[in-house]
Design a protein around this motif. Structure first.
Motif, PDB file in Angstrom:
ATOM      1  N   LEU A  50     -45.381  -8.213  48.804  1.00  0.00           N
ATOM      2  CA  LEU A  50     -44.495  -8.271  48.399  1.00  0.00           C
ATOM      3  C   LEU A  50     -44.516 -10.001  47.459  1.00  0.00           C
ATOM      4  O   LEU A  50     -44.407 -10.806  48.557  1.00  0.00           O
ATOM      5  CB  LEU A  50     -43.072  -8.101  48.260  1.00  0.00           C
ATOM      6  CG  LEU A  50     -41.787  -9.019  47.034  1.00  0.00           C
ATOM      7  CD1 LEU A  50     -42.123  -8.078  46.190  1.00  0.00           C
ATOM      8  CD2 LEU A  50     -40.828  -8.763  47.944  1.00  0.00           C
ATOM      9  N   TYR A  52     -43.849 -13.020  44.820  1.00  0.00           N
ATOM     10  CA  TYR A  52     -42.409 -12.989  44.245  1.00  0.00           C
ATOM     11  C   TYR A  52     -42.733 -14.734  44.132  1.00  0.00           C
ATOM     12  O   TYR A  52     -42.467 -15.031  45.162  1.00  0.00           O
ATOM     13  CB  TYR A  52     -41.323 -13.193  44.510  1.00  0.00           C
ATOM     14  CG  TYR A  52     -41.002 -13.307  46.131  1.00  0.00           C
ATOM     15  CD1 TYR A  52     -39.584 -14.590  45.781  1.00  0.00           C
ATOM     16  CD2 TYR A  52     -40.969 -12.924  47.082  1.00  0.00           C
ATOM     17  CE1 TYR A  52     -39.076 -16.039  47.128  1.00  0.00           C
ATOM     18  CE2 TYR A  52     -40.900 -14.159  47.971  1.00  0.00           C
ATOM     19  CZ  TYR A  52     -39.479 -15.633  47.588  1.00  0.00           C
ATOM     20  OH  TYR A  52     -39.083 -15.846  48.663  1.00  0.00           O
ATOM     21  N   CYS A  53     -41.927 -15.166  42.565  1.00  0.00           N
ATOM     22  CA  CYS A  53     -42.093 -16.552  42.496  1.00  0.00           C
ATOM     23  C   CYS A  53     -40.261 -16.355  41.409  1.00  0.00           C
ATOM     24  O   CYS A  53     -39.900 -15.655  41.437  1.00  0.00           O
ATOM     25  CB  CYS A  53     -43.087 -17.536  41.197  1.00  0.00           C
ATOM     26  SG  CYS A  53     -43.743 -16.567  39.987  1.00  0.00           S
ATOM     27  N   ARG A  54     -39.868 -17.200  41.182  1.00  0.00           N
ATOM     28  CA  ARG A  54     -38.956 -17.399  40.304  1.00  0.00           C
ATOM     29  C   ARG A  54     -38.520 -16.169  39.702  1.00  0.00           C
ATOM     30  O   ARG A  54     -37.763 -16.079  38.759  1.00  0.00           O
ATOM     31  CB  ARG A  54     -38.263 -18.653  40.038  1.00  0.00           C
ATOM     32  CG  ARG A  54     -36.886 -18.510  39.209  1.00  0.00           C
ATOM     33  CD  ARG A  54     -36.345 -20.617  39.065  1.00  0.00           C
ATOM     34  NE  ARG A  54     -36.872 -21.100  38.903  1.00  0.00           N
ATOM     35  CZ  ARG A  54     -37.652 -21.698  37.477  1.00  0.00           C
ATOM     36  NH1 ARG A  54     -36.975 -20.934  36.808  1.00  0.00           N
ATOM     37  NH2 ARG A  54     -39.147 -22.827  36.489  1.00  0.00           N
ATOM     38  N   SER A  55     -39.767 -16.988  38.449  1.00  0.00           N
ATOM     39  CA  SER A  55     -39.721 -16.153  37.145  1.00  0.00           C
ATOM     40  C   SER A  55     -40.603 -15.224  37.086  1.00  0.00           C
ATOM     41  O   SER A  55     -40.978 -13.490  35.999  1.00  0.00           O
ATOM     42  CB  SER A  55     -39.668 -17.550  36.217  1.00  0.00           C
ATOM     43  OG  SER A  55     -41.494 -17.447  35.930  1.00  0.00           O
ATOM     44  N   GLY A  56     -41.150 -14.914  37.932  1.00  0.00           N
ATOM     45  CA  GLY A  56     -43.366 -13.794  38.149  1.00  0.00           C
ATOM     46  C   GLY A  56     -44.129 -14.018  37.941  1.00  0.00           C
ATOM     47  O   GLY A  56     -44.935 -14.095  38.002  1.00  0.00           O
ATOM     48  N   ALA A  57     -43.561 -15.322  36.781  1.00  0.00           N
ATOM     49  CA  ALA A  57     -45.498 -15.923  35.925  1.00  0.00           C
ATOM     50  C   ALA A  57     -46.248 -16.444  36.921  1.00  0.00           C
ATOM     51  O   ALA A  57     -47.738 -15.779  37.212  1.00  0.00           O
ATOM     52  CB  ALA A  57     -44.627 -16.920  35.518  1.00  0.00           C
ATOM     53  N   ARG A  58     -45.726 -17.645  37.969  1.00  0.00           N
ATOM     54  CA  ARG A  58     -46.807 -17.734  39.162  1.00  0.00           C
ATOM     55  C   ARG A  58     -47.498 -17.073  39.251  1.00  0.00           C
ATOM     56  O   ARG A  58     -49.085 -16.632  39.770  1.00  0.00           O
ATOM     57  CB  ARG A  58     -46.046 -19.385  39.983  1.00  0.00           C
ATOM     58  CG  ARG A  58     -46.007 -20.036  38.742  1.00  0.00           C
ATOM     59  CD  ARG A  58     -45.327 -20.454  39.878  1.00  0.00           C
ATOM     60  NE  ARG A  58     -43.979 -20.847  39.930  1.00  0.00           N
ATOM     61  CZ  ARG A  58     -43.095 -21.044  40.475  1.00  0.00           C
ATOM     62  NH1 ARG A  58     -43.191 -22.203  41.224  1.00  0.00           N
ATOM     63  NH2 ARG A  58     -41.541 -20.147  40.308  1.00  0.00           N
ATOM     64  N   CYS A  59     -46.657 -15.457  40.161  1.00  0.00           N
ATOM     65  CA  CYS A  59     -47.629 -14.931  41.252  1.00  0.00           C
ATOM     66  C   CYS A  59     -47.822 -13.496  40.095  1.00  0.00           C
ATOM     67  O   CYS A  59     -49.371 -13.286  41.018  1.00  0.00           O
ATOM     68  CB  CYS A  59     -46.495 -14.247  42.074  1.00  0.00           C
ATOM     69  SG  CYS A  59     -45.124 -13.220  41.330  1.00  0.00           S
ATOM     70  N   GLY A  60     -47.359 -13.240  39.150  1.00  0.00           N
ATOM     71  CA  GLY A  60     -48.398 -12.569  38.105  1.00  0.00           C
ATOM     72  C   GLY A  60     -49.746 -13.005  37.648  1.00  0.00           C
ATOM     73  O   GLY A  60     -51.030 -12.500  38.199  1.00  0.00           O
ATOM     74  N   TRP A  63     -52.229 -13.409  41.016  1.00  0.00           N
ATOM     75  CA  TRP A  63     -52.549 -11.687  41.403  1.00  0.00           C
ATOM     76  C   TRP A  63     -53.791 -11.463  40.089  1.00  0.00           C
ATOM     77  O   TRP A  63     -54.683 -11.238  40.366  1.00  0.00           O
ATOM     78  CB  TRP A  63     -51.684 -10.567  41.547  1.00  0.00           C
ATOM     79  CG  TRP A  63     -51.684  -9.510  41.361  1.00  0.00           C
ATOM     80  CD1 TRP A  63     -52.364  -8.472  41.983  1.00  0.00           C
ATOM     81  CD2 TRP A  63     -52.113  -8.550  39.884  1.00  0.00           C
ATOM     82  NE1 TRP A  63     -52.725  -7.827  42.048  1.00  0.00           N
ATOM     83  CE2 TRP A  63     -52.554  -7.212  40.214  1.00  0.00           C
ATOM     84  CE3 TRP A  63     -52.689  -8.496  38.284  1.00  0.00           C
ATOM     85  CZ2 TRP A  63     -54.024  -6.667  40.028  1.00  0.00           C
ATOM     86  CZ3 TRP A  63     -52.554  -7.245  37.559  1.00  0.00           C
ATOM     87  CH2 TRP A  63     -53.166  -6.407  38.875  1.00  0.00           C
TER      88      TRP A  63
END
Length: 75
Positions: A50, A52-60, A63
């Motif tokens: 899993l 995750y980051c605050r907005s999902g932008a960085r981890c997306g 990836w």
């Protein structure tokens, strides 16, 4: 503060028997070295993973960059 929140997240994960890793990334300034570190981390950890980051932008973005490098895709 941020460091305390990271420590609490790690504690909570370990209590649940999960492995926790932290990869600090500057929003809007993700580098190839960040993506390589993320890809290596995902490879080394037992799945599922899993991210995750605050907005999902960085981890997306991490990836996507790591997946592109793994498949040899070029931008």
């Amino acid at each position: 503060d941020r460091e305390e929140l990271i420590e609490l997240a790690g504690l909570a994960a370990r209590k649940l028997g999960l492995t926790f890793r932290n990869l600090p990334v500057v929003p809007g300034l993700i580098k190839d070295t960040d993506a390589r570190a993320f890809g290596q981390m995902v490879q080394d950890l037992p799945g599922p993973v899993l991210a995750y980051c605050r907005s999902g932008a960085r981890c997306g973005a991490l990836w996507a960059m790591a997946a592109a490098k793994a498949t040899g895709a070029r931008a």
